[in-house]
Design an enzyme around this catalytic site. Sequence first.
Site, PDB file in Angstrom:
ATOM      1  CB  CYS A  27      16.060 -16.779 -23.181  1.00 42.86           C
ATOM      2  SG  CYS A  27      16.546 -15.800 -21.992  1.00 42.86           S
ATOM      3  CG  HIS A  78      13.175 -11.712 -22.840  1.00 41.57           C
ATOM      4  ND1 HIS A  78      12.502 -12.913 -23.163  1.00 41.57           N
ATOM      5  CD2 HIS A  78      14.427 -12.111 -22.531  1.00 41.57           C
ATOM      6  CE1 HIS A  78      13.526 -14.145 -23.268  1.00 41.57           C
ATOM      7  NE2 HIS A  78      14.665 -13.448 -22.798  1.00 41.57           N
ATOM      8  CB  CYS A 138      21.241 -15.373 -27.097  1.00 41.93           C
ATOM      9  SG  CYS A 138      20.453 -13.752 -26.357  1.00 41.93           S
ATOM     10  N   GLY A 147      20.927 -18.135 -21.891  1.00 42.11           N
ATOM     11  CA  GLY A 147      21.602 -17.960 -20.752  1.00 42.11           C
ATOM     12  C   GLY A 147      22.759 -19.172 -20.628  1.00 42.11           C
TER      13      GLY A 147
END
Length: 399
Positions: free
Chosen positions: A95, A355, A385, A387
């Site tokens: 991300c 996202h 955050c 993964g």
Amino acid sequence: MTRQVQEAYIVAAARTAVGKAPRGMYRRTRPDDLLAHVLRQAAARVPALDLAAVDDVIVGCAIPEAEQGMNVARIALLLAGYPQSVAGVTVNRFCASGLQAVAMAADRIRLGEAEVMVAAGAETMSLIPMGGHHIAFNEAVFARGEHVGIAYGMGTTAETVAQRWRVSREAQDGFALESHRKALAAIAAGEFRDEIAPYAIEERRPDLASQSVAVRARLADTDEGPRADASAEGLAKLKPVFAAQGSVTAGNSSQTSDGAGAVILASEAALARFGLTPLARFVSFAVAGVAPEIMGIGPLQAVPKALRQAGWSLADLDWIELNEAFAAQSLAVMRDLDMDASKVNPLGGAIALGHPLGATGAIRTATLVHGLRRRGLRRGMVTMCVGTGMGAAGLFEAV
């Protein structure tokens, strides 16, 4: 030999409108085409820049395979008409890939290794499924109890955060509703106009009556995710998705999306050489790891590191782009870091705006840079955050 650190400035930032996946406006659009579009449009915003001076193009992509494989950075820059002398590389920090690309591009300049860099991100969740087409986990990782959280779905990690940080279903739904409200207000006020580069979409469908192919053209210039019909009552009716007695729903989670964003960075010498006007200065970037099963609280570790590097405090920030992977983790991070809620995602976040994984960092950088200048604000942050249990944070200053 000690190198003198030089400043890296953002001189252009553009993004596509974000589409919903898998049945949204970009459902048949290749990610390399979206990426080529923003690379082209970012360059068009600095016409005095000689693209032959670009030292490298760094692109973030979370699932770099199939249509967004084959080093999509190099493919897209060629599609965009950049000189063949310009190189490209694709990077992956899930991300945070787009934000990582910006940081890596800035570092090349700050170290004196480059004068002009392009950073970008691209992702299609319509064409590439979460995890890719062929998921092949290394079982040795999951056999170790402390790493088993990597096998959890992201939603399951959000449930764990909601339980440990005592984030209620009501709080999550309220946060989600506010994300939609702010995003819709921002669209109505034209807040995204400066950053969105409209993308022309053509759809072809057979017309059996006339025995011809009907062509429908439209311009994708508005984020597709925000819902005018979102309501507290509607969100409350949604069932938990990841745990039978849980609190994380489709309504208080980020939307799967398609999109791309691009940022052009330059040194002070390049500003003078090409007569460029800087939009913002890159200040610092930090990453940190956390337990995989509480992936969502990654910013708790990354944000303080980035602030220390800059010599700033959280109170110094005027604008915080906190990627809303899930309402549960967003609220936990905001509470533990004591963030001023009025500074967080003033134009809405990923729950409403979407996202597109590896593209989000570049997209939200564009939002932040344009937003700071438009509102006469000075300092901002993009954080998220990541993964497998990580967090990332980047700091920027309007000039």
